[in-house]
Scaffold this active site. Structure first.
Site, PDB file in Angstrom:
ATOM      1  N   GLU A   1      65.262  32.720  48.447  1.00 17.88           N
ATOM      2  CA  GLU A   1      64.018  33.383  48.862  1.00 17.88           C
ATOM      3  C   GLU A   1      63.171  33.760  47.645  1.00 17.88           C
ATOM      4  O   GLU A   1      61.979  34.019  47.771  1.00 17.88           O
ATOM      5  CB  GLU A   1      64.331  34.638  49.670  1.00 17.88           C
TER       6      GLU A   1
ATOM      7  N   TYR B   1      61.979  41.458  51.354  1.00 20.11           N
ATOM      8  CA  TYR B   1      63.355  41.091  50.985  1.00 20.11           C
ATOM      9  C   TYR B   1      63.357  40.291  49.674  1.00 20.11           C
ATOM     10  O   TYR B   1      64.110  40.585  48.744  1.00 20.11           O
ATOM     11  CB  TYR B   1      63.991  40.280  52.120  1.00 20.11           C
TER      12      TYR B   1
ATOM     13  N   SER C   1      68.992  34.919  45.652  1.00 18.08           N
ATOM     14  CA  SER C   1      68.664  34.119  46.841  1.00 18.08           C
ATOM     15  C   SER C   1      67.564  33.093  46.579  1.00 18.08           C
ATOM     16  O   SER C   1      66.655  33.327  45.767  1.00 18.08           O
ATOM     17  CB  SER C   1      68.186  35.089  47.933  1.00 18.08           C
TER      18      SER C   1
HETATM   19  P1  NAP Z   1      75.168  39.862  55.821  1.00 20.70           P
HETATM   20  O1  NAP Z   1      76.096  39.126  56.733  1.00 20.70           O
HETATM   21  O2  NAP Z   1      73.912  40.430  56.361  1.00 20.70           O
HETATM   22  O3  NAP Z   1      76.026  41.032  55.143  1.00 20.70           O
HETATM   23  C1  NAP Z   1      75.407  42.075  54.434  1.00 20.70           C
HETATM   24  C2  NAP Z   1      76.461  43.091  54.049  1.00 20.70           C
HETATM   25  O4  NAP Z   1      75.817  44.164  53.356  1.00 20.70           O
HETATM   26  C3  NAP Z   1      77.188  43.734  55.247  1.00 20.70           C
HETATM   27  O5  NAP Z   1      78.535  43.936  54.891  1.00 20.70           O
HETATM   28  C4  NAP Z   1      76.478  45.066  55.390  1.00 20.70           C
HETATM   29  O6  NAP Z   1      77.259  46.070  55.991  1.00 20.70           O
HETATM   30  C5  NAP Z   1      76.245  45.402  53.917  1.00 20.70           C
HETATM   31  N1  NAP Z   1      75.227  46.422  53.710  1.00 20.70           N
HETATM   32  C6  NAP Z   1      74.006  46.527  54.310  1.00 20.70           C
HETATM   33  N2  NAP Z   1      73.383  47.632  53.879  1.00 20.70           N
HETATM   34  C7  NAP Z   1      74.223  48.250  53.010  1.00 20.70           C
HETATM   35  C8  NAP Z   1      74.159  49.469  52.276  1.00 20.70           C
HETATM   36  N3  NAP Z   1      73.102  50.277  52.351  1.00 20.70           N
HETATM   37  N4  NAP Z   1      75.215  49.796  51.479  1.00 20.70           N
HETATM   38  C9  NAP Z   1      76.309  49.003  51.429  1.00 20.70           C
HETATM   39  N5  NAP Z   1      76.433  47.852  52.115  1.00 20.70           N
HETATM   40  C10 NAP Z   1      75.393  47.480  52.897  1.00 20.70           C
HETATM   41  O7  NAP Z   1      74.761  38.933  54.581  1.00 20.70           O
HETATM   42  P2  NAP Z   1      75.486  37.606  54.035  1.00 20.70           P
HETATM   43  O8  NAP Z   1      74.902  36.436  54.726  1.00 20.70           O
HETATM   44  O9  NAP Z   1      76.951  37.814  54.019  1.00 20.70           O
HETATM   45  O10 NAP Z   1      74.918  37.565  52.543  1.00 20.70           O
HETATM   46  C11 NAP Z   1      75.594  38.216  51.485  1.00 20.70           C
HETATM   47  C12 NAP Z   1      74.619  38.495  50.351  1.00 20.70           C
HETATM   48  O11 NAP Z   1      74.065  37.270  49.882  1.00 20.70           O
HETATM   49  C13 NAP Z   1      73.425  39.358  50.733  1.00 20.70           C
HETATM   50  O12 NAP Z   1      73.077  40.132  49.606  1.00 20.70           O
HETATM   51  C14 NAP Z   1      72.326  38.352  51.030  1.00 20.70           C
HETATM   52  O13 NAP Z   1      71.067  38.936  50.845  1.00 20.70           O
HETATM   53  C15 NAP Z   1      72.635  37.292  49.993  1.00 20.70           C
HETATM   54  N6  NAP Z   1      72.265  35.915  50.323  1.00 20.70           N
HETATM   55  C16 NAP Z   1      72.645  35.362  51.504  1.00 20.70           C
HETATM   56  C17 NAP Z   1      72.348  34.038  51.770  1.00 20.70           C
HETATM   57  C18 NAP Z   1      72.777  33.386  53.076  1.00 20.70           C
HETATM   58  O14 NAP Z   1      72.251  32.298  53.386  1.00 20.70           O
HETATM   59  N7  NAP Z   1      73.738  33.955  53.796  1.00 20.70           N
HETATM   60  C19 NAP Z   1      71.659  33.274  50.820  1.00 20.70           C
HETATM   61  C20 NAP Z   1      71.297  33.871  49.613  1.00 20.70           C
HETATM   62  C21 NAP Z   1      71.622  35.190  49.367  1.00 20.70           C
HETATM   63  P3  NAP Z   1      77.358  46.231  57.610  1.00 20.70           P
HETATM   64  O15 NAP Z   1      78.360  45.195  58.052  1.00 20.70           O
HETATM   65  O16 NAP Z   1      77.823  47.629  57.772  1.00 20.70           O
HETATM   66  O17 NAP Z   1      75.981  45.962  58.152  1.00 20.70           O
HETATM   67  O1  G4F Z   2      67.906  32.193  59.609  1.00 23.12           O
HETATM   68  P1  G4F Z   2      66.765  32.898  58.978  1.00 23.12           P
HETATM   69  O2  G4F Z   2      66.450  34.278  59.448  1.00 23.12           O
HETATM   70  O3  G4F Z   2      67.033  32.847  57.415  1.00 23.12           O
HETATM   71  P2  G4F Z   2      66.073  33.006  56.132  1.00 23.12           P
HETATM   72  O4  G4F Z   2      64.822  33.725  56.458  1.00 23.12           O
HETATM   73  O5  G4F Z   2      65.934  31.651  55.533  1.00 23.12           O
HETATM   74  O6  G4F Z   2      66.960  33.955  55.199  1.00 23.12           O
HETATM   75  C1  G4F Z   2      68.339  33.719  55.002  1.00 23.12           C
HETATM   76  O7  G4F Z   2      68.502  32.867  53.892  1.00 23.12           O
HETATM   77  C2  G4F Z   2      68.082  33.416  52.626  1.00 23.12           C
HETATM   78  C3  G4F Z   2      68.325  32.330  51.564  1.00 23.12           C
HETATM   79  O8  G4F Z   2      67.245  31.470  51.499  1.00 23.12           O
HETATM   80  C4  G4F Z   2      68.879  34.671  52.360  1.00 23.12           C
HETATM   81  F1  G4F Z   2      68.525  35.173  51.150  1.00 23.12           F
HETATM   82  C5  G4F Z   2      68.640  35.683  53.466  1.00 23.12           C
HETATM   83  O9  G4F Z   2      69.449  36.832  53.240  1.00 23.12           O
HETATM   84  C6  G4F Z   2      69.028  35.065  54.807  1.00 23.12           C
HETATM   85  O10 G4F Z   2      70.419  34.875  54.813  1.00 23.12           O
HETATM   86  O11 G4F Z   2      65.421  32.025  59.157  1.00 23.12           O
HETATM   87  C7  G4F Z   2      65.383  30.664  58.787  1.00 23.12           C
HETATM   88  C8  G4F Z   2      64.077  30.060  59.289  1.00 23.12           C
HETATM   89  C9  G4F Z   2      62.820  30.841  58.934  1.00 23.12           C
HETATM   90  O12 G4F Z   2      61.835  29.948  58.511  1.00 23.12           O
HETATM   91  C10 G4F Z   2      62.388  31.498  60.238  1.00 23.12           C
HETATM   92  O13 G4F Z   2      60.989  31.703  60.364  1.00 23.12           O
HETATM   93  O14 G4F Z   2      64.119  30.035  60.727  1.00 23.12           O
HETATM   94  C11 G4F Z   2      62.872  30.449  61.233  1.00 23.12           C
HETATM   95  N1  G4F Z   2      63.044  30.966  62.589  1.00 23.12           N
HETATM   96  C12 G4F Z   2      62.436  30.442  63.712  1.00 23.12           C
HETATM   97  N2  G4F Z   2      62.781  31.173  64.775  1.00 23.12           N
HETATM   98  C13 G4F Z   2      63.772  32.035  62.955  1.00 23.12           C
HETATM   99  C14 G4F Z   2      63.606  32.162  64.345  1.00 23.12           C
HETATM  100  N3  G4F Z   2      64.559  32.874  62.241  1.00 23.12           N
HETATM  101  C15 G4F Z   2      65.188  33.862  62.924  1.00 23.12           C
HETATM  102  N4  G4F Z   2      65.996  34.714  62.235  1.00 23.12           N
HETATM  103  N5  G4F Z   2      65.043  34.030  64.277  1.00 23.12           N
HETATM  104  C16 G4F Z   2      64.259  33.219  65.034  1.00 23.12           C
HETATM  105  O15 G4F Z   2      64.126  33.390  66.244  1.00 23.12           O
END
Ligand code: NAP
Ligand code: G4F
Length: 348
Positions: free
Chosen positions: A146, A170, A144
């Site tokens: 992050e 995280y 990520s």
């Molecule tokens: P998400 O929608 O939160 O999906 C997470 C998945 O992990 C869900 O299927 C969840 O199952 C499963 N999970 C949670 N805890 C688990 C456990 N203990 N054992 C097995 N499975 C578990 O996340 P996403 O946005 O699809 O992201 C996919 C991956 O990419 C994650 O690893 C995330 O950290 C990483 N990532 C995401 C982004 C982004 O912007 N979306 C960017 C960089 C990296 P349930 O449905 O049962 O909760």
């Molecule tokens: O949508 P967010 O919660 O995503 P964040 O923290 O960037 O993380 C996501 O992206 C990562 C990749 O860079 C992944 F690795 C991670 O698993 C996840 O998918 O927050 C985005 C921004 C932050 O700066 C947060 O402080 O939005 C700001 N924010 C402001 N108000 C909020 C809110 N975020 C959330 N979730 N909820 C709010 O009410």
């Protein structure tokens, strides 16, 4: 996009077999759609829950009793190493995509230890199971942006060479997984790649992440189900891409002869305020009349700025994003307006 040299699985007799953790999440569901479309046999790990958690994959689920099924779901958990070991020895996948995680940054401050167990140590459990049972498989680790922490970003964005400085439990857990993946590649010669993905969104994004929280609220405000939207820091900037395009990059990485680590990003960054302007504006609303501040959404340490430079992935296998920021926002707003209309109908 430039074509990779890989033979399309549909052109071979035996379908390739993929194993996905996190198949019920945003990315897992898009990846399953993509791989099934490519003729793969897809095996997904799902968590046992007292209510249904398969909403995002219901459209591709088939009764396993029917002949010719290509999607198989298995109960398991990233904290359960013996279960992972058994599953991988049965499935013997060609490709493993580790997308499962406690993926919410704010929540990781409330549940740091659990996040470490699942998002960090869970990866090494899966890597060990692969090493023991199917070492020829190719492994994708969901790393990520992050990891960078938003500090000292180069003008064109973070690259694979930029230093890491995670700013949440995280991020720290993902750092452990990043290095575990890299170490297993170097120590055991396994085909393991890290995709360092910047934020990617879609109509399947979890509803507590900021983009979807906003587009869900817009739909509900439009139909009169909600008046206000409570948010935290509006000044943070994110490089937001389309999840559908980003999962293709995961697959492309595993088709390369040599495993490596790649940044996947759009190269453009916008603040939460800009997201509000574009999304509310598209819906014909003034965000300033609806958005209110709630400090509970602030984080003890924030990642202020993320911008990624995906030049390496473009050069290696031709990946680049096509969906613009405005197109992505509009698609999400349109989707959530339809959803809110159905919701309204069901309550009236
Ligand atoms: P998400 O929608 O939160 O999906 C997470 C998945 O992990 C869900 O299927 C969840 O199952 C499963 N999970 C949670 N805890 C688990 C456990 N203990 N054992 C097995 N499975 C578990 O996340 P996403 O946005 O699809 O992201 C996919 C991956 O990419 C994650 O690893 C995330 O950290 C990483 N990532 C995401 C982004 C982004 O912007 N979306 C960017 C960089 C990296 P349930 O449905 O049962 O909760
Ligand atoms: O949508 P967010 O919660 O995503 P964040 O923290 O960037 O993380 C996501 O992206 C990562 C990749 O860079 C992944 F690795 C991670 O698993 C996840 O998918 O927050 C985005 C921004 C932050 O700066 C947060 O402080 O939005 C700001 N924010 C402001 N108000 C909020 C809110 N975020 C959330 N979730 N909820 C709010 O009410």
């Amino acid at each position: 996009m430039k074509k990779t040299k890989t033979v399309h699985p549909k052109e071979t007799h035996k379908p390739k077999r993929a194993f996905i953790t996190g198949i019920t999440g945003q990315d897992g569901s898009w990846l399953a759609d993509f791989l099934l479309g490519m003729g793969y046999e897809v095996h997904g790990l799902i968590r046992r829950a007292s209510s249904f958690n398969t909403e995002r994959i219901n459209h591709i689920y088939q009764d396993p009793h029917i002949h010719g099924v290509h999607l198989f779901l298995h109960y398991g958990d990233l904290s359960d190493s013996s279960g992972l070991f058994k599953l991988l020895s049965q499935v013997k996948p060609d490709e493993i995509y580790n997308l499962g995680a406690q993926s919410h940054v704010r929540v990781s401050f409330d549940q740091p230890e659990y996040t470490g167990e699942v998002t960090g140590v869970g990866t090494i459990k899966l890597l060990e199971a692969m090493r023991e049972t199917c070492p020829k498989a190719r492994f994708y680790q969901a790393s990520s942006s992050e990891l960078y922490g938003g500090l000292d970003c180069p003008p064109k964005g973070y690259t694979e060479k930029s230093p890491f400085h995670p700013r949440s439990p995280y991020g720290v857990a993902k750092l452990y997984s990043f290095w575990a993946a890299k170490n297993y590649r170097e120590a055991y010669g396994l085909h393991i790649s890290n995709g360092i993905l910047f934020n990617h969104e879609s109509e399947r994004r979890g509803e507590t992440f900021v983009t979807r929280k906003i587009t869900r609220a817009i739909g509900r405000i439009k139909v009169g189900l909600q008046k206000s939207l409570y948010l935290g820091n509006l000044d943070a900037k994110r490089d937001w891409g389309d999840a559908k395009e980003f999962v293709k990059a995961m697959w492309m990485m595993l088709q390369q002869k040599t495993a490596d680590d790649y940044v996947i990003a759009t190269g453009k960054t916008y603040s939460i305020k800009e997201f509000l302007e574009v999304s509310f504006g598209y819906a014909g609303l003034d965000w300033k009349k609806h958005v209110k501040f709630d400090e509970r959404y602030l984080r003890p340490s924030e990642v202020d700025y993320l911008l990624g430079d995906a030049s390496k992935a473009k050069k290696a296998f031709g990946w680049h994003n096509e969906t613009t920021f405005e197109q992505l926002v509009e698609r999400m707003v349109d989707h959530d307006f339809e959803l809110a209309k159905k919701e309204k109908k069901s309550v009236s």
